[in-house]
Write an enzyme that holds these catalytic residues in place. Structure first.
Site, PDB file in Angstrom:
ATOM      1  N   GLU A   1       0.839  -1.200   0.000  1.00 57.67           N
ATOM      2  CA  GLU A   1       0.000   0.000   0.000  1.00 57.67           C
ATOM      3  C   GLU A   1       0.878   1.255   0.000  1.00 57.67           C
ATOM      4  O   GLU A   1       2.031   1.229   0.443  1.00 57.67           O
ATOM      5  CB  GLU A   1      -0.876  -0.032   1.273  1.00 57.67           C
TER       6      GLU A   1
ATOM      7  N   ASN B   1     -12.343  -1.084  -0.793  1.00 60.68           N
ATOM      8  CA  ASN B   1     -11.642  -1.718   0.332  1.00 60.68           C
ATOM      9  C   ASN B   1     -12.301  -1.296   1.649  1.00 60.68           C
ATOM     10  O   ASN B   1     -12.594  -0.109   1.847  1.00 60.68           O
ATOM     11  CB  ASN B   1     -10.178  -1.261   0.364  1.00 60.68           C
ATOM     12  N   GLU B   2     -12.518  -2.232   2.520  1.00 64.65           N
ATOM     13  CA  GLU B   2     -13.068  -1.947   3.863  1.00 64.65           C
ATOM     14  C   GLU B   2     -14.153  -0.875   3.779  1.00 64.65           C
ATOM     15  O   GLU B   2     -14.083   0.157   4.467  1.00 64.65           O
ATOM     16  CB  GLU B   2     -11.956  -1.557   4.844  1.00 64.65           C
TER      17      GLU B   2
ATOM     18  N   TYR C   1      -6.615  -9.135  11.395  1.00 69.89           N
ATOM     19  CA  TYR C   1      -5.276  -8.874  11.947  1.00 69.89           C
ATOM     20  C   TYR C   1      -5.178  -9.432  13.357  1.00 69.89           C
ATOM     21  O   TYR C   1      -6.167  -9.451  14.097  1.00 69.89           O
ATOM     22  CB  TYR C   1      -5.004  -7.365  11.998  1.00 69.89           C
TER      23      TYR C   1
ATOM     24  N   GLU D   1      -6.124  -9.101   3.441  1.00 74.50           N
ATOM     25  CA  GLU D   1      -5.291  -8.452   4.464  1.00 74.50           C
ATOM     26  C   GLU D   1      -5.272  -9.356   5.684  1.00 74.50           C
ATOM     27  O   GLU D   1      -6.332  -9.643   6.262  1.00 74.50           O
ATOM     28  CB  GLU D   1      -5.842  -7.069   4.840  1.00 74.50           C
TER      29      GLU D   1
ATOM     30  N   GLN E   1       2.284  -6.151   5.349  1.00 78.62           N
ATOM     31  CA  GLN E   1       2.474  -5.752   3.977  1.00 78.62           C
ATOM     32  C   GLN E   1       3.907  -6.060   3.555  1.00 78.62           C
ATOM     33  O   GLN E   1       4.739  -6.338   4.402  1.00 78.62           O
ATOM     34  CB  GLN E   1       2.199  -4.275   3.814  1.00 78.62           C
TER      35      GLN E   1
HETATM   36  O1  AHR Z   1      -2.897  -2.626   6.266  1.00 82.40           O
HETATM   37  C1  AHR Z   1      -3.187  -1.455   6.944  1.00 82.40           C
HETATM   38  C2  AHR Z   1      -4.654  -1.069   6.860  1.00 82.40           C
HETATM   39  O2  AHR Z   1      -5.424  -2.001   7.538  1.00 82.40           O
HETATM   40  C3  AHR Z   1      -5.260  -1.042   5.488  1.00 82.40           C
HETATM   41  O3  AHR Z   1      -5.017   0.146   4.817  1.00 82.40           O
HETATM   42  C4  AHR Z   1      -6.710  -1.175   5.782  1.00 82.40           C
HETATM   43  O4  AHR Z   1      -7.422  -1.773   4.719  1.00 82.40           O
HETATM   44  C5  AHR Z   1      -6.745  -1.980   7.058  1.00 82.40           C
HETATM   45  O5  AHR Z   1      -7.567  -1.428   8.003  1.00 82.40           O
END
Ligand code: AHR
Length: 489
Positions: free
Chosen positions: A25, A172-173, A239, A295, A344
């Site tokens: 990103e 995205n999101e 995450y 992600e 990432q």
């Molecule tokens: O990877 C960091 C961020 O995490 C991304 O930009 C977003 O899509 C997510 O919340």
């Protein structure tokens, strides 16, 4: 005692190589410095892309690369990033540190990166702050072979042939940074935006709808109910942050309890895959639509003294074990999981690579991707695992997956998630008589062992010999905190 049975003659479908995908990103030092240094840089580069990073990424066979975001994608206006670099608009990267984005890395540079890596591009379009026309024209710009305003402009900008583009994300999101939408509203927007993302000539898009955050099962339900026939993939983001989103914890200074919580939270992704998968099964029993975990990874507090908006974190053997366990889970659910992109690639979150000026180091997570690349496009094998529990009975000690490569050899990946003790595993390879076995291991003595710019080779894969074999049975000793791969011929 832990037991594994692998049925070497029972294949269960292909492990899509895209499970080993990555995400880059416009965030912190991922693209700028990490990948793109510009042609005039003193750092050795190919048309602006740094060669050391290129070479390192080539070695792990990156199958697919997602770009330009993330949250950045829904603020990105692609037209600002094409044409002569000196004329490109400078914008504010409002989401990530409020820094100037000079747009020097745009569509042409990203496509060049993919070409140099031999990787499939996965582009995420802007729904949150972009128009239907803007998204439609981006697809036309990249893929139309003929005369049209966008194709002509691409040619004027130096790219005669259209690029081949398969993977395209529609936002995205969108439940959060991509517009704070409700699922019903986004589902309608998805239907509308994707209509104008055309297939030109031979180029057929694989359209990915923006999916749920963690356990938002209602999002998946609504998207599948309202838009399933119009999508090829539906994303999921997850995450691992041991202390929760507000207080994530340090990447390097953590306690044994935090290790346990991290492992438990890493394993939770399997429950998410199964629960979101059950909803997808209701509308798509044939499993045509891929679950795209675009992600995932660890997310800790930023390293002291670094920009909080840059998400720079170190990477230890704990990250490596999280990577090994997660990839085993994705392999084991490869009937539905068609792609995953760790967040990432360079200098951000659970990165493969860290850079400091002209210096570059490979993280423990990088080594797991290198060791596991043998599973890409291999045939998943039936595997039965019984494991002891550890961490106050909170999680199983051992994680495993297995596949058969095109040359007939079998690759097995094993993790010992225990931070405190080695463990014994008996492994039975049913359907195999004699075998030649080679092993590799990534492990460390300390929970926070890592590679640094001063000591770049602290955590490295080495030869693994802690096993004995008799006929088709192996007795293996897995050291604490280890990721092991075995190749059986
Ligand atoms: O990877 C960091 C961020 O995490 C991304 O930009 C977003 O899509 C997510 O919340």
């Amino acid at each position: 005692m832990n037991n594994i049975i692998i049925n070497t003659d029972v294949g269960e479908g292909t492990i899509n190589k895209n499970i080993y995908g990555h995400f880059a990103e416009h965030l912190g030092r991922c693209i700028y410095e990490g990948i793109w240094v510009g042609e005039d840089s003193s750092i050795s580069n190919t048309k602006g892309i740094r060669n050391d990073v290129l070479q390192a990424l080539k070695n792990i066979d990156v199958p697919v690369l997602r770009w330009p975001g993330g949250c950045f994608a829904d603020e990105y206006h692609w037209k600002d990033g094409v044409g002569p670099a000196e004329n490109r608009k400078r914008m504010v990267n409002t989401h990530w540190g409020g820094v100037v984005e000079n747009n020097h890395f745009g569509t042409h540079e990203f496509m060049l990166l993919c070409e140099l890596l031999g990787t499939e591009p996965y582009i995420c379009g802007n729904v949150g702050s972009g128009s239907v026309q803007e998204m439609s024209e981006w697809v036309e710009y990249m893929t139309f072979d003929g005369e049209s305003p966008m194709a002509n402009w691409r040619q004027e900008n130096g790219q005669k042939e259209p690029w081949k583009l398969k993977y395209f994300g529609v936002g995205n999101e969108n439940w959060g940074c991509g517009g704070n939408m409700r699922p019903e509203y986004y589902a309608d927007l998805y239907r509308q935006y994707q209509t104008y993302c055309r297939n030109y000539g031979e180029n057929t898009l694989y359209k990915i709808a923006g999916g749920a955050n963690v356990d938002d099962f209602n999002w998946t339900e609504v998207l599948m109910r309202e838009a399933a026939p119009l999508m090829d993939g539906l994303s999921l983001h997850y995450y691992v942050h041991p202390g929760g989103f507000e207080n994530k914890g340090s990447a390097v200074d953590f306690t044994e309890d935090e290790w346990d919580i991290t492992m438990k939270k890493a394993l939770f992704i399997e429950e998410l895959i199964m629960k979101h998968g059950t909803i997808m099964d209701k509308y798509d029993p044939e499993k045509r639509i891929g679950m795209i975990i675009d992600e995932w990874g660890t997310w800790f507090d930023v390293e002291k003294g670094t920009n909080p908006g840059f998400l720079y974190q170190q990477n230890t053997i704990r990250d490596a074990v999280v990577a090994g366990v997660s990839l085993n889970i994705f392999n084991n659910h490869s009937d539905r999981v068609q792609m995953a992109n760790i967040a990432q690639t360079v200098n951000v979150l659970q990165a493969m690579i860290l850079t400091e000026g002209e210096k570059m180091i490979l993280t423990p997570t990088y080594h797991v991707f290198e060791m596991y690349k043998v599973h890409q496009d291999a045939e998943k094998l039936s595997l039965d695992l019984t494991s002891e529990n550890v961490g106050n009975d909170a999680y199983p000690q051992v994680s495993a997956s297995a596949s058969k490569a095109k040359d007939g050899s079998i690759n097995i990946s094993l993790c010992n998630m225990d931070k405190a003790a080695e463990t014994n595993v008996t492994l039975e390879l049913r359907g195999l008589s004699t075998a030649n076995i080679n092993g590799r291991i990534l492990t460390a003595d300390e929970m926070n062992a890592r590679n640094t710019f001063e000591a770049p080779e602290e955590v490295q894969p080495t030869k693994f010999t802690e096993f004995t074999s008799q006929e088709n049975k192996l007795a293996i000793t897995l050291p604490k905190m280890s990721v092991v791969t075995l190749n059986v011929k």
